[in-house]
Scaffold this motif. Structure first.
Motif, short mmCIF file in Angstrom:
data_model
loop_
_atom_site.label_atom_id
_atom_site.label_comp_id
_atom_site.label_asym_id
_atom_site.label_seq_id
_atom_site.Cartn_x
_atom_site.Cartn_y
_atom_site.Cartn_z
N TYR A 1 71.38 8.74 25.79
CA TYR A 1 70.70 8.32 24.56
C TYR A 1 69.20 8.47 24.78
N VAL A 2 68.46 8.42 23.67
CA VAL A 2 67.00 8.28 23.71
C VAL A 2 66.66 7.01 22.94
N HIS A 3 65.85 6.17 23.55
CA HIS A 3 65.45 4.91 22.93
C HIS A 3 64.09 5.13 22.26
N PHE A 4 64.05 5.03 20.94
CA PHE A 4 62.83 5.31 20.20
C PHE A 4 61.94 4.07 20.02
N ASN A 5 62.12 3.07 20.88
CA ASN A 5 61.11 2.03 20.92
C ASN A 5 59.91 2.55 21.70
N SER B 1 65.06 1.97 18.41
CA SER B 1 66.29 1.60 19.11
C SER B 1 66.94 2.85 19.70
N TYR B 2 68.21 2.71 20.08
CA TYR B 2 68.95 3.76 20.75
C TYR B 2 69.50 4.78 19.75
N TYR B 3 69.38 6.08 20.09
CA TYR B 3 69.97 7.16 19.31
C TYR B 3 70.81 8.02 20.25
N TRP B 4 72.03 8.33 19.80
CA TRP B 4 72.96 9.10 20.62
C TRP B 4 72.53 10.57 20.73
N SER B 5 72.72 11.14 21.92
CA SER B 5 72.71 12.59 22.09
C SER B 5 74.14 13.07 22.26
N SER B 6 74.36 14.37 22.27
CA SER B 6 75.71 14.93 22.43
C SER B 6 76.07 15.16 23.89
N VAL C 1 60.43 12.65 20.69
CA VAL C 1 59.66 11.48 21.12
C VAL C 1 58.17 11.81 21.10
N ASP C 2 57.40 10.94 20.49
CA ASP C 2 55.94 11.02 20.54
C ASP C 2 55.48 9.90 21.47
N TYR C 3 55.11 10.27 22.70
CA TYR C 3 54.78 9.28 23.71
C TYR C 3 53.41 8.64 23.49
N SER C 4 52.73 9.03 22.41
CA SER C 4 51.48 8.36 22.06
C SER C 4 51.72 7.22 21.07
N ARG C 5 52.99 6.98 20.71
CA ARG C 5 53.34 5.93 19.76
C ARG C 5 54.43 5.06 20.35
#
Length: 951
Positions: free
Chosen positions: A349-353, A332-337, A312-316
């Motif tokens: 998950y991590v949401h890359f919005n 959107s949502y991406y699964w972690s293990s 994650v780039d928290y500046s974007r």
């Protein structure tokens, strides 16, 4: 091959940037803490390869969590220590971060204190200061503990969202607290503020919820808890290195990522992703990641929660990720293990919005991106956790110590290999192996440990062999050796005299070239085309350049091309004028398809790479290049790969008629010279030192943050006053007379050094304004006179990034330091091997350079003024034994008996061996792997060590 014995393990490269210890970093994401396996609903016995739900978090052990209790001044305490014993802080031995302990005593450290979010610094608050009070906000909290010199330190700060997230333990369910309370007692199961502002809504800041483990942003007016941190690294990503095969390597974590999302395929022709990303449920995300075979690797897996958040780039935002490295990423949502410990039918998950971290039903369909190069196999397998040192010469022979677990006894010893070439083992026990490296080609290699019973572990790119002759990302000397006043050549002045401090009086990394044949075989300087001379290596930058010919072939010096790049990730939004064999992309494709010189990784150079060839001692009509090594160069414009930031219809080119750097319309036809190897980047990490200075880790130069005429304000961490423009003579004088941050050796930068600050991805101004606030989008003087007319001097325009010359009238100025000082012929330090040692001293180091004098004329070598023990000394090399010093970066000084001396800033770092798991990536290092143990030239600024942490 079964994946319980994967052949590629996790890389943890420690980049020890030679800066004060407070800037040392730990970027690897610690293990999540999850040790159990689950299906879609309940706990299960961990599955075997090929079985459903194989490949989840617990089956890939990350860097084991490890903490140390600290007293005042970071004195280590036993695990049994309590507050009564002076326990004030806890060090995370994976990240290197040192955390404030909370109390229950109504002091500033009381666990029940809550604060609104406040940051009055415009450079870091995202444009909104928050809700500032009177002793009731986070800035007040930090100021109070720094004002009290808590624990002997005044560099405490609010942690970034990633730093704060690193404390979460995913094995602990609600109501928490989701943290190791043995080392962090009195943690409240609630929200704690981070220092990170939400980029999409600056009235919010990110917080971490230690009840459930959620990471989300909320309004800065809310009152939440706060825990201070120091040391380590506030940054996030390291350098994202695009490998050209559909993978990206993050140099901070050592993880290799799939560029595309699952469901897409990598297109090597377009260097992009074809198809559509496909959302899948959690079980399918695990299975498809495990079964992925890409770029020659079959050990892909689904990342755990901490690894995924590291992207994650928290500046974007929308998406919150580097889209150049990860094109087409869904916001959107991406699964972690990682399964949620609260509800085992949920996974994280991590949401890359925006970068939100949460959990949801495993039956839902989300996107996925695979990762590799983590330690593989089940818990209890062999683990390589460290390598010291992490670099050695190509001839081999370096003694290294591999640390880890479960290596077995001396009797059970197997072998250690570097890229399959066996090392000589001198000792072996269950946790440590000492061996002597074999000879290898230059570059990063994989380290493997194998026991006699067949068990093995591998760490990808854990060691780097280097050529002791050249370094990456250095700026070569401009070539100027004469001095000038405002109009004519003069005898080079002495300190205090008019025009002192110009280019010729500070020798940079001396230009050096080597002729190469097929396969980079080195040829003598007398070699010609008939002898197989195909390329020339720049021994300062490490770049390998195509030779031009006069034979009508693809390499003919007279060929001209329009600019073309069909890759949206690199063309700035406009592909240019693409033809049929008439554009730059066609040219590069043709020489790569022909495997020119035995290589297929040729490319168009960046504007800074191309500029590095310019020799400022040569007047027009040029060509302004070393013709002995670059014959056939035309005195005209050559295309770079760099698109214009302010006008994407333009691209940057360098004119070898005079040396100007311009941009022109992509439809123009210019000449081209291909390049490979070396470093395509420009700036390194710009490290803001907090004292009005910024260090560029790539060049090793320390810069004045403000322009001349302004003054540094330590309270606001900004520049007061107005930048002034001065004539060239005054620019030299005022730079030489500057005293700032305790240094008095400031000077006016030469042309190459000044251009190194240009960020060609920005315009108006074309510079990092966080590091250099208030920079004028205008012309700044260099110390280099224009050889074509000595009434003129070179300048850099930070409007767009032009490099040009003008009459020595009035422009702006920014001073620099830490280059080689004194006149030509003075002492020069060009290298130091190794560049780190323990605080106890006793490390044998070799200093290389020029004009040191004979053994009989030897003086002394000091590290921050403390004298070393010299064992041998000659005109070009000194061998000495380091003294004992506190941990941190120090300046190396060589002094002859006749008083001649030279200093190399931040040339050596003393480290505490318990801190060897610190990662030196600073603020997200910006370009390729800087795994350089020896840098030739004026400043030695980067050294790699592998840390003592593992998966």
């Amino acid at each position: 091959m079964m994946k319980t014995r994967l052949k590629h393990l996790f890389t943890f490269l420690i980049l020890f940037v030679l800066l004060p210890a407070s800037h040392l970093a730990a970027a690897p994401a610690p293990d999540t803490g999850q040790t159990k396996c689950y299906d879609n609903d309940v706990e299960i016995t961990c599955p075997q390869p090929g079985e459903p739900f194989y490949g989840q978090d617990a089956q890939y052990a990350g860097p084991a969590r490890s903490y140390t209790k600290l007293g005042a001044y970071d004195v280590e305490l036993p695990d049994t220590a309590t507050y009564a014993d002076g326990w004030l802080a806890t060090r995370d031995n994976v990240t290197g971060l040192i955390w404030e302990m909370k109390t229950d005593d109504n002091t500033i450290h009381d666990k029940d204190n809550k604060y609104t979010w406040c940051d009055t610094n415009p450079a870091t608050n995202g444009g909104y200061a928050g809700t500032c009070g009177n002793g009731t906000d986070t800035e007040d909290f930090i100021n109070v503990i720094n004002g009290g010199n808590f624990g002997g330190h005044d560099d405490w700060r609010l942690p970034s969202v990633k730093e704060l997230s690193s404390l979460l333990n995913a094995s602990i369910p609600m109501p928490g607290p989701t943290i190791d309370t043995s080392y962090f007692p009195d943690t409240v199961s609630s929200d704690y503020w981070s220092s990170t502002t939400s980029v999409n809504y600056t009235y919010n800041a990110w917080r971490v919820h230690f009840t459930s483990g959620y990471v989300a942003s909320l309004n800065k007016s809310n009152s939440y808890y706060a825990r201070a941190v120091r040391a380590g690294q506030a940054g996030a990503l390291g350098d994202l290195v695009i490998n050209g095969d559909g993978t990206v390597t993050d140099t901070a974590t050592g993880l290799m990522w799939q560029q595309c999302s699952l469901g897409q395929t990598w297109n090597p022709a377009t260097q992009g992703c074809d198809g559509t990303a496909t959302p899948v449920d959690w079980q399918d995300a695990l299975e498809q990641s495990e079964n992925l075979n890409m770029a020659g690797y079959s050990d892909w897996r689904l990342p755990n929660r901490n690894e995924l958040q590291s992207l994650v780039d928290y500046s974007r935002y929308s998406p919150s990720i580097d889209t150049t490295s990860f094109p087409g990423t869904k916001p959107s949502y991406y699964w972690s293990s990682t399964t949620s410990a609260n509800y085992t039918n949920y996974a994280w998950y991590v949401h890359f919005n925006y970068g939100h971290v949460g959990y949801d039903y495993k039956s839902f369909s989300y996107y996925a991106r695979a990762v590799r190069a983590g330690q593989s196999g089940a818990l209890g397998d062999l683990v390589i956790s460290g390598l010291t040192p992490a670099s050695g010469p190509v001839t081999g022979g370096t003694t290294v110590t591999v640390t880890g677990e479960n290596f077995g006894s001396e009797q059970g010893a197997g072998f250690v290999t570097f890229d399959g070439v066996e090392a000589t083992i001198t000792s072996w026990n269950d946790t440590e192996i000492v061996c002597v490296t074999p000879s290898r080609p230059a570059g990063a290699v994989e380290l493997a440990v194998t026991r006699n019973d067949g068990a093995f572990a591998i760490r990808a790119a854990s060691f780097t062999f280097f050529l002791p002759g050249y370094g990456f990302n250095q700026r070569p000397d401009t070539g100027q050796t004469k001095c000038y006043d405002n109009s004519v050549e003069i005898t080079c002045p002495q300190p205090g005299e008019p025009f002192y401090g110009q280019d010729a009086q500070y020798a940079g990394p001396a230009r050096s070239y080597t002729k190469l044949g097929y396969g980079d075989v080195e040829l003598p300087d007398t070699a010609t085309y008939a002898d197989g001379w195909l390329a020339t290596r720049d021994n300062v930058t490490g770049l390998i350049w195509e030779m031009k010919s006069d034979d009508g072939s693809i390499h003919d010096k007279d060929n001209k091309y329009t600019w073309c790049d069909t890759n949206p990730a690199t063309n700035g939004g406009d592909p240019g004028i693409c033809g049929n064999g008439t554009d730059t992309e066609d040219f590069i494709n043709a020489i790569n398809d022909g495997n020119f010189g035995g290589h297929d990784d040729w490319r168009l150079p960046t504007v800074e790479e191309l500029s590095a060839l310019v020799n400022s001692s040569i007047p027009d009509p040029g060509p302004v290049v070393a013709l002995a090594y670059f014959p056939g160069t035309v005195s005209s414009g050559y295309w770079s790969s760099t698109s214009g930031a302010y006008n994407t219809y333009n691209a940057w080119y360098v004119s070898f008629l005079k040396g100007n750097v311009y941009n022109g319309n992509k439809s123009y036809s210019y000449y081209v010279r291909a390049v490979r190897a070396g470093e395509a980047g420009s700036l390194g990490d710009l490290v803001t030192n907090g004292d009005g200075t910024v260090t560029d880790t790539a060049t090793g130069l320390m810069w004045q943050q403000c322009s001349l005429g302004q003054t540094w304000n330590p309270a606001t961490q900004g520049c007061d006053g107005t930048a002034i423009s001065v004539n060239w003579q005054d620019a030299l004088e005022q730079s030489e007379n500057l005293t700032l941050a305790g240094y008095s050796d400031w000077r006016l930068p030469n042309r190459n050094e000044l251009q190194s600050l240009v960020d060609y991805s920005r315009s108006y101004p074309s510079i990092d304004t966080t590091s250099f606030p208030g920079t004028k989008p205008s012309n700044y003087w260099s110390s280099t006179t224009y050889a074509g007319s000595t009434y003129y001097a070179w300048y850099v325009s930070f409007h767009y990034g032009y490099v040009n010359y003008d009459i020595k009238f009035s422009f702006y100025v920014r001073a620099v330091r830490a280059g080689q000082g004194g006149a030509l012929g003075d002492l020069v330090i060009s290298g130091l091997t190794p560049a780190s040692g323990p605080v106890t001293g006793g490390t044998t180091v070799t200093v290389t350079g020029q004009n040191f004098g004979s053994e009989q004329g030897a003086g002394f070598v000091t590290f921050d003024g403390v004298e070393a023990t010299i064992t041998s000394w000659n005109n070009t090399e000194i061998v000495c034994v380091t003294p004992s010093r506190p941990a941190g970066a120090v300046e190396l000084a060589v002094t002859r008996d006749d008083g001649g001396s030279v200093t190399m800033a931040s040339a050596f770092t003393f480290f505490d061996p318990v801190d060897m798991d610190f990662d030196g990536d600073v603020d997200g290092l910006d370009a390729v792997l800087y795994i350089q143990a020896l840098q030739e030239g004026t400043d030695l600024t980067l050294v790699d060590f592998a840390g003592s942490f593992g998966r």
